[in-house]
Design a protein around this motif. Structure first.
Motif, PDB file in Angstrom:
ATOM      1  N   PHE A 113       0.815  -1.211   0.000  1.00 42.84           N
ATOM      2  CA  PHE A 113       0.000   0.000   0.000  1.00 42.84           C
ATOM      3  C   PHE A 113       0.852   1.266   0.000  1.00 42.84           C
ATOM      4  O   PHE A 113       1.732   1.441   0.833  1.00 42.84           O
ATOM      5  N   ALA A 123       1.048   4.847   0.881  1.00 44.23           N
ATOM      6  CA  ALA A 123       0.339   5.834   1.693  1.00 44.23           C
ATOM      7  C   ALA A 123       0.688   7.247   1.248  1.00 44.23           C
ATOM      8  O   ALA A 123      -0.138   8.148   1.294  1.00 44.23           O
ATOM      9  N   PRO A 165      -8.505  14.939   3.957  1.00 42.70           N
ATOM     10  CA  PRO A 165      -9.426  14.099   4.731  1.00 42.70           C
ATOM     11  C   PRO A 165      -8.678  13.016   5.502  1.00 42.70           C
ATOM     12  O   PRO A 165      -7.475  12.830   5.317  1.00 42.70           O
ATOM     13  N   ASN A 166      -9.377  12.304   6.350  1.00 42.29           N
ATOM     14  CA  ASN A 166      -8.768  11.199   7.081  1.00 42.29           C
ATOM     15  C   ASN A 166      -8.209  10.172   6.114  1.00 42.29           C
ATOM     16  O   ASN A 166      -8.858   9.814   5.139  1.00 42.29           O
ATOM     17  N   ALA A 195      -5.595  10.576   4.254  1.00 42.62           N
ATOM     18  CA  ALA A 195      -4.982  11.193   3.079  1.00 42.62           C
ATOM     19  C   ALA A 195      -3.471  10.985   3.045  1.00 42.62           C
ATOM     20  O   ALA A 195      -2.847  11.054   1.996  1.00 42.62           O
ATOM     21  N   GLY A 196      -2.892  10.740   4.222  1.00 37.69           N
ATOM     22  CA  GLY A 196      -1.444  10.568   4.293  1.00 37.69           C
ATOM     23  C   GLY A 196      -0.764  11.713   5.034  1.00 37.69           C
ATOM     24  O   GLY A 196       0.458  11.854   4.970  1.00 37.69           O
TER      25      GLY A 196
HETATM   26  N1  ADP Z   1       1.814   1.657   9.830  1.00 38.94           N
HETATM   27  C1  ADP Z   1       0.927   1.565   8.815  1.00 38.94           C
HETATM   28  N2  ADP Z   1       0.764   0.380   8.193  1.00 38.94           N
HETATM   29  C2  ADP Z   1      -0.107   0.279   7.168  1.00 38.94           C
HETATM   30  N3  ADP Z   1      -0.861   1.271   6.695  1.00 38.94           N
HETATM   31  C3  ADP Z   1      -0.754   2.475   7.290  1.00 38.94           C
HETATM   32  C4  ADP Z   1       0.151   2.683   8.377  1.00 38.94           C
HETATM   33  N4  ADP Z   1       0.042   3.971   8.762  1.00 38.94           N
HETATM   34  C5  ADP Z   1      -0.873   4.537   7.943  1.00 38.94           C
HETATM   35  N5  ADP Z   1      -1.349   3.650   7.059  1.00 38.94           N
HETATM   36  C6  ADP Z   1      -2.326   3.925   6.019  1.00 38.94           C
HETATM   37  O1  ADP Z   1      -1.856   4.991   5.243  1.00 38.94           O
HETATM   38  C7  ADP Z   1      -2.902   5.872   4.898  1.00 38.94           C
HETATM   39  C8  ADP Z   1      -2.585   7.278   5.357  1.00 38.94           C
HETATM   40  O2  ADP Z   1      -2.649   7.303   6.772  1.00 38.94           O
HETATM   41  P1  ADP Z   1      -2.352   8.618   7.586  1.00 38.94           P
HETATM   42  O3  ADP Z   1      -1.072   9.193   7.141  1.00 38.94           O
HETATM   43  O4  ADP Z   1      -2.470   8.290   9.016  1.00 38.94           O
HETATM   44  O5  ADP Z   1      -3.551   9.560   7.168  1.00 38.94           O
HETATM   45  P2  ADP Z   1      -4.062  10.911   7.824  1.00 38.94           P
HETATM   46  O6  ADP Z   1      -3.113  11.301   8.885  1.00 38.94           O
HETATM   47  O7  ADP Z   1      -4.083  11.884   6.697  1.00 38.94           O
HETATM   48  O8  ADP Z   1      -5.414  10.644   8.348  1.00 38.94           O
HETATM   49  C9  ADP Z   1      -4.162   5.314   5.530  1.00 38.94           C
HETATM   50  O9  ADP Z   1      -4.860   4.605   4.543  1.00 38.94           O
HETATM   51  C10 ADP Z   1      -3.659   4.391   6.592  1.00 38.94           C
HETATM   52  O10 ADP Z   1      -4.530   3.321   6.767  1.00 38.94           O
END
Ligand code: ADP
Ligand code: MG
Lengths: 314, 388
Positions: free
Chosen positions: A16, A18, A37-38, A40-41
């Motif tokens: 995936f 991110a 949005p939530n 987003a990365g």
């Molecule tokens: N440690 C991780 N392992 C797998 N997927 C992750 C991890 N951290 C974040 N993600 C995924 O990466 C994407 C971005 O997450 P995140 O950066 O936390 O978004 P935001 O802070 O903008 O809400 C999301 O789809 C999340 O599920």
């Protein structure tokens, strides 16, 4: 002068992706907002900038310090407010601040004075001796911020510091951040609340699905939607409505200026007052009832909607 | 000096956590008090002794020393506690297997000659799985007997091969009757239990510390720690330091408590006890740090860690005396911190000096350092592996 340079930052968790090639710069003394949005990365991007974990690829420079290669060197200059409350719940506010200050190698009188000063800034001097557990969500958030500014960081990075708190605490936090910025601290602020970013940030990057899809000052971003307002119409949902409305709308607007999602019709227009009655009439003539009409001034939400076809907080 | 403040913070949190504090400081004293009451009579009062039991003896040795041991010491001097019955080896094994007999010893053919020539020999202890304190008594008597031999080296049961090398040069005194009497048991049962329990409590403290460490790892503060000037090595040093201080406080409470309140004799070498305790604590905490670094979730630790601790405690002699295990297991248990510590404490109790336990001290510290290093390496790699 660029304080922070982020170049083609990428991060994959397994298969995936991110973060997919994020680039931006933040000037010294600037406040930069990362709106998205939530999921987003935002946090992933922030965590790489703070040196919590290395990127899959890409470059991060803080002045001339390579954050990817020498995170410890960069972290001295960075204050981080994590998205979650990262404090010891069984210690008092003062003890927490002292502890975090010590980890930044402060001590003695300097630390003591700094803790007093920070308690003043976050408005918790009178609760300094109370344990974090006894605090409200907003107060915890404030201590969470306090712990990040003890060592006078050059760059303060805040990851959604107002999530889930009461309006009063939120205002307090926003004002505190604004003041810190005015006093010369460079700030990166992530949020999915466009009002916060609009209020605080001189420059804004809009991030979605791991990509910065637009970047600029508030004014520049508004120009993406040509300073058009937005009309939101809630329609009574009956089968076949959309099929019937679409051709009617096509006559009035160009295709990229309106969107229908579920029972929400969104139309972008420079002068909504001029076109509104015509729009309402056209829709009503298809036999669709309109249950509400709402006109929104040009804002970041509209920009996001225009760019992605989705709302910020879906 | 971030690590020092990390340690300080951990201690503060433990002391604040009333439940943890009670388990760490009050529980040991309480349990020792309970056991003290149970064993107390036995220690001070000769009237209330353990019920007399039968000791099966297989004497394959034709020499004089085995004769003295069995017929004089065990059969006569200990006659109000022990009844001697002679067997053939196979017979003895069957009897014990069928629970017709609780405990027996096998004296090897070289017993007398080995003792006289200062070589090692073994007296094998056989018992039913749950023999109570009988083996401790038998072992004490034999060990004490062995100490009377001029230039001796004998090993019995507990250590399997551990030696006693206190040269006892009064050649004319093959053995003193008084030293075999109940009053001056070399390592009394209560002593054994005090040491075994102390070691176990320390192990449990380490478990508690590791639990806290892993719990912290699952919280967001953990990540925040590494956004400061704190490095991974300082983090692990800080964690270990806090735990070491905690364990030392507990250890000395147990040792001083048992000796002041219950008169447990921890041996003549104060320096030896202090050094061994520090070494053991370093060893156990090092192992704890390794576990804390390797295990990611508290759930994982509750499953694997607790089981591991139980096994460690059992193998180390804290639950059941060591002699029920085969020799190679007993030797192997020196590689687990509590096994080595208990064996060293018992040595000290039976009169070993500071220099006698130096190898164990060095071994403990070395082992602890290895554990720590493995933990640190893992922690550093995890950061790269997990996110890259
Ligand atoms: N440690 C991780 N392992 C797998 N997927 C992750 C991890 N951290 C974040 N993600 C995924 O990466 C994407 C971005 O997450 P995140 O950066 O936390 O978004 P935001 O802070 O903008 O809400 C999301 O789809 C999340 O599920
Ligand atoms: Mg986030």
């Amino acid at each position: 002068m660029d304080l922070l340079t982020v170049r083609d930052l990428r991060k994959s968790f397994g298969q995936f992706q991110a973060v997919k090639g994020v680039s931006f710069t933040v000037k010294k003394g600037e406040s930069f907002g990362l709106l998205g949005p939530n999921g987003a990365g935002k946090s992933t991007t922030i965590n790489m900038i703070t040196g919590l974990f290395p990127p899959t690829s890409g470059e991060i420079l803080l002045s001339d310090v390579n954050v990817v290669k020498t995170p410890k060197q960069a972290q001295k200059w960075i204050g981080v407010v994590p998205q979650e409350i990262a404090l010891y719940q069984d210690m008092s506010a003062r003890e927490n601040l002292k502890f975090w200050g010590r980890l930044y190698e402060l001590g003695g009188k300097t630390l003591h004075n700094k803790v007093d000063e920070v308690l003043e800034i976050i408005g918790l001097s009178d609760r300094a001796k109370d344990k974090i557990t006894t605090f409200s969500g907003g107060m915890k958030r404030r201590v969470n911020i306090g712990a990040a500014i003890l060592h006078n960081p050059e760059l303060l990075i805040m990851d959604e510091p107002t999530v889930g708190i009461d309006p009063q605490s939120r205002n307090h936090i926003l004002e505190t951040v604004k003041r810190l910025n005015e006093e010369g601290m460079t700030i990166i602020y992530t949020s999915h609340y466009m009002e916060e970013v609009e209020y605080l940030c001189e420059r804004i990057g809009i991030i979605d699905h791991g990509e910065v899809i637009a970047e600029g000052t508030l004014k520049e971003l508004r120009q993406k939607i040509e300073d058009r307002s937005r009309m939101n119409l809630t329609l009574e949902h009956t089968e076949g409505n959309i099929k019937r409305i679409t051709p009617v709308l096509m006559r009035l607007f160009s295709e990229k200026d309106f969107q229908i999602q579920d029972n929400q019709l969104t139309v972008f227009h420079k002068q909504p007052q001029m076109i509104l009655s015509e729009l309402v009439q056209a829709v009503t003539e298809t036999g669709t009832r309109i249950t509400s009409v709402d006109i929104v001034e040009p804002n970041l939400e509209s920009v996001f909607l225009h760019l992605t076809g989705r709302n910020l907080r879906d | 000096m971030g690590f020092w403040w990390l340690a300080w913070k951990d201690l503060l949190l433990i002391i604040r956590d009333r439940k943890a504090f009670i388990t760490l400081i009050l529980m040991p004293l309480l349990l020792i008090a309970i056991l003290g009451a149970a064993f107390g009579n036995m220690m001070k009062d000769e009237d209330v002794t353990i019920k007399k039991f039968t000791l099966g003896v297989v004497n394959q040795d034709n020499g004089v020393l085995s004769k003295v041991l069995t017929e004089e010491v065990l059969a006569k001097n200990m006659s109000d506690q022990i009844k001697i019955k002679f067997f053939q080896e196979r017979e003895l094994q069957n009897n014990i297997r069928d629970h017709k007999l609780d405990i027996g010893i096998i004296i090897k053919p070289d017993f007398t000659s080995a003792l006289f020539s200062g070589k090692e020999t073994k007296v094998k202890l056989l018992s039913v799985p749950d023999p109570g304190i009988k083996p401790v008594i038998v072992q004490s008597v034999i060990e004490q007997f062995a100490q009377m031999i001029p230039v001796q080296a004998i090993s019995v049961s507990q250590q399997g091969k551990a030696r006693q090398q206190n040269d006892f040069l009064k050649t004319e005194n093959l053995f003193k009757e008084s030293t075999v009497s109940k009053k001056t048991k070399p390592v009394g049962s209560f002593q054994y239990y005090a040491a075994a329990m102390g070691v176990m409590f320390l192990l449990m403290t380490v478990v508690q510390g590791v639990t806290m460490m892993i719990r912290e790892k699952e919280e967001t503060v953990y990540q925040r720690l590494f956004l400061t000037n704190l490095t991974y090595s300082h983090y692990l040093i800080g964690k270990m330091l806090g735990l070491i201080i905690l364990c030392l406080i507990q250890a000395f409470i147990i040792i001083i408590g048992t000796s002041l309140i219950f008169g447990v004799n921890w041996g003549p070498s104060v320096l030896g006890i202090i050094t061994m305790t520090i070494a053991f604590v370093i060893n156990a905490c090092g192992l704890g740090m390794m576990a804390g670094a390797l295990i990611k979730t508290e759930k994982g630790f509750n499953v694997g860690g607790m089981l591991g601790t139980q096994i460690m405690a059992a193998l180390g002699g804290s639950m059941v005396p060591l002699y029920i295990f085969p020799d190679w297991v007993v030797s192997a248990t020196k590689f687990i911190p509590n096994g080595l510590a208990l064996q060293s404490y018992l040595k000290l109790m039976s009169g070993a000096t500071f220099t006698d336990i130096l190898p164990a001290v060095a071994g403990s510290i070395a082992l602890g350092s290895c554990f720590f290093a493995i933990g640190l390496i893992f922690l550093t790699f995890e950061r790269r592996g997990k996110y890259a």
